[in-house]
Design a protein around this motif. Structure first.
Motif, PDB file in Angstrom:
ATOM      1  N   GLU A 186       0.849  -1.188   0.000  1.00 51.09           N
ATOM      2  CA  GLU A 186       0.000   0.000   0.000  1.00 51.09           C
ATOM      3  C   GLU A 186       0.881   1.233   0.000  1.00 51.09           C
ATOM      4  O   GLU A 186       1.794   1.348   0.818  1.00 51.09           O
ATOM      5  CB  GLU A 186      -0.904  -0.005   1.231  1.00 51.09           C
ATOM      6  N   LEU A 187       0.634   2.151  -0.912  1.00 55.54           N
ATOM      7  CA  LEU A 187       1.403   3.382  -1.051  1.00 55.54           C
ATOM      8  C   LEU A 187       0.583   4.537  -0.494  1.00 55.54           C
ATOM      9  O   LEU A 187      -0.561   4.745  -0.900  1.00 55.54           O
ATOM     10  CB  LEU A 187       1.729   3.613  -2.528  1.00 55.54           C
ATOM     11  N   ASP A 188       1.148   5.300   0.461  1.00 52.47           N
ATOM     12  CA  ASP A 188       0.408   6.429   1.019  1.00 52.47           C
ATOM     13  C   ASP A 188       0.771   7.722   0.282  1.00 52.47           C
ATOM     14  O   ASP A 188       1.625   7.741  -0.609  1.00 52.47           O
ATOM     15  CB  ASP A 188       0.600   6.545   2.531  1.00 52.47           C
ATOM     16  N   ALA A 189       0.118   8.805   0.650  1.00 51.93           N
ATOM     17  CA  ALA A 189       0.292  10.086  -0.038  1.00 51.93           C
ATOM     18  C   ALA A 189       1.710  10.638   0.073  1.00 51.93           C
ATOM     19  O   ALA A 189       2.145  11.400  -0.780  1.00 51.93           O
ATOM     20  CB  ALA A 189      -0.711  11.097   0.518  1.00 51.93           C
ATOM     21  N   GLU A 190       2.439  10.268   1.127  1.00 56.09           N
ATOM     22  CA  GLU A 190       3.796  10.781   1.311  1.00 56.09           C
ATOM     23  C   GLU A 190       4.851   9.904   0.638  1.00 56.09           C
ATOM     24  O   GLU A 190       6.033  10.161   0.739  1.00 56.09           O
ATOM     25  CB  GLU A 190       4.103  10.914   2.806  1.00 56.09           C
ATOM     26  N   GLY A 191       4.430   8.827  -0.023  1.00 57.57           N
ATOM     27  CA  GLY A 191       5.363   7.970  -0.726  1.00 57.57           C
ATOM     28  C   GLY A 191       5.875   6.785   0.076  1.00 57.57           C
ATOM     29  O   GLY A 191       6.732   6.052  -0.385  1.00 57.57           O
TER      30      GLY A 191
END
Length: 78
Positions: A31-36
């Motif tokens: 899973e990739l979050d908004a901050e990378g």
């Protein structure tokens, strides 16, 4: 630290596998979050139950009154 192979494979460190309860053949999800940042998730593990913001305090009020006494206060007599 792990190195990415030419096939895009990496070895998951033993400490991480144990923490996630991973075994050979298990499925994982990235899973990739908004901050990378990337999270590695055991895709086969059951999700923990959602926790309400009130869960920590549920059932902790001490009034010194019985349930019947509290109900009399909350429900006026007819």
């Amino acid at each position: 630290m792990s190195t990415v192979t030419s096939k895009g494979q990496v070895t998951i460190p033993k400490r991480v596998r144990e923490r996630l309860g991973l075994h050979p053949g298990d499925k994982v999800s990235f899973e990739l979050d908004a901050e990378g940042y990337v999270r590695l998730v055991n895709a086969e593990a059951p999700l923990p139950p959602a926790r309400s913001r009130f869960a920590k305090v549920r059932g902790t009020l001490k009034t010194g009154m019985s349930t019947d006494e509290i109900m009399k206060l909350l429900r006026p007599e007819d």
